[in-house]
Motif scaffolding. Sequence first.
Motif, short mmCIF file in Angstrom:
data_model
loop_
_atom_site.label_atom_id
_atom_site.label_comp_id
_atom_site.label_asym_id
_atom_site.label_seq_id
_atom_site.Cartn_x
_atom_site.Cartn_y
_atom_site.Cartn_z
N LEU A 47 0.81 -1.20 0.00
CA LEU A 47 0.00 0.00 0.00
C LEU A 47 0.85 1.26 0.00
O LEU A 47 0.51 2.23 -0.63
N GLU A 48 1.95 1.22 0.74
CA GLU A 48 2.79 2.41 0.88
C GLU A 48 4.17 1.93 1.30
O GLU A 48 4.31 0.92 1.94
N SER A 49 5.18 2.65 0.94
CA SER A 49 6.51 2.33 1.43
C SER A 49 7.31 3.61 1.57
O SER A 49 7.22 4.49 0.74
N SER A 50 8.07 3.66 2.63
CA SER A 50 8.97 4.79 2.82
C SER A 50 10.07 4.32 3.75
O SER A 50 10.03 3.21 4.27
N ALA A 51 11.07 5.14 3.96
CA ALA A 51 12.13 4.78 4.89
C ALA A 51 11.59 4.66 6.31
O ALA A 51 12.13 3.93 7.12
N ALA A 52 10.49 5.35 6.60
CA ALA A 52 9.94 5.36 7.96
C ALA A 52 9.12 4.12 8.26
O ALA A 52 9.13 3.61 9.36
N SER A 53 8.39 3.61 7.29
CA SER A 53 7.54 2.45 7.57
C SER A 53 7.19 1.74 6.28
O SER A 53 7.23 2.30 5.20
N THR B 19 1.64 -2.68 9.77
CA THR B 19 2.59 -1.58 9.58
C THR B 19 3.89 -1.95 10.28
O THR B 19 3.87 -2.34 11.45
N PHE B 20 4.97 -1.85 9.57
CA PHE B 20 6.30 -2.12 10.13
C PHE B 20 7.02 -0.78 10.25
O PHE B 20 7.21 -0.08 9.26
N GLN B 21 7.43 -0.44 11.45
CA GLN B 21 8.12 0.83 11.69
C GLN B 21 9.63 0.63 11.50
O GLN B 21 10.35 0.31 12.44
N HIS B 22 10.10 0.82 10.28
CA HIS B 22 11.49 0.56 9.95
C HIS B 22 12.45 1.44 10.76
O HIS B 22 13.43 0.95 11.31
N ALA C 192 12.08 2.82 13.67
CA ALA C 192 12.12 2.42 15.08
C ALA C 192 13.03 1.21 15.27
O ALA C 192 13.73 1.10 16.27
N HIS C 193 13.04 0.31 14.30
CA HIS C 193 13.88 -0.88 14.40
C HIS C 193 15.35 -0.56 14.13
O HIS C 193 16.23 -1.08 14.81
N THR C 194 15.63 0.29 13.16
CA THR C 194 17.03 0.63 12.88
C THR C 194 17.63 1.46 14.01
O THR C 194 18.85 1.45 14.20
N ALA C 195 16.79 2.14 14.77
CA ALA C 195 17.30 2.89 15.93
C ALA C 195 17.79 1.93 17.01
O ALA C 195 18.67 2.27 17.80
N ARG C 196 17.25 0.72 17.05
CA ARG C 196 17.65 -0.28 18.06
C ARG C 196 18.84 -1.12 17.59
O ARG C 196 19.56 -1.67 18.40
N SER C 197 18.98 -1.29 16.29
CA SER C 197 20.06 -2.10 15.74
C SER C 197 20.49 -1.52 14.41
O SER C 197 19.67 -1.29 13.54
N ASN C 198 21.77 -1.30 14.25
CA ASN C 198 22.26 -0.81 12.97
C ASN C 198 22.81 -1.94 12.11
O ASN C 198 23.46 -1.70 11.11
N ASN C 199 22.58 -3.18 12.51
CA ASN C 199 23.00 -4.33 11.74
C ASN C 199 21.86 -4.79 10.84
O ASN C 199 20.94 -5.47 11.29
#
Length: 107
Positions: A4-10, A22-25, A27-34
């Motif tokens: 439906l939608e895609s962006s760097a944020a979700s 909805t996947f909060q991308h 928020a996840h990269t803030a917890r792990s940069n791997n």
Amino acid sequence: PPRLESSAASDVYKRQKLGIVTFQHNAHTARSNNCQTCHHTHAGTGQPRACHSCHTHEGTNDIPKVPDVIHLRCQGCHEANLKAGKPHGPLVKECKLCHVMVLPVPK
């Protein structure tokens, strides 16, 4: 899955049975940069491929379907964080925290 939608944020995926996921991308990269934590085929250079670029809603004999992979990988990480006393995302049986039913906007 139908996107439906895609962006760097979700990333938002349409899920017929239980609602929109909805996947909060960010928020996840803030917890792990791997990136390889989630993008298991990523070689470490360039842009990682999205889950649905390999995993479909139907799956194949060699590649599991995307809902199974997301449930296994996401919930597995959330469970591990819970056990480690870290902030965690939704767990098994907390379906409605990710799957949201959206009503059509009246015209």
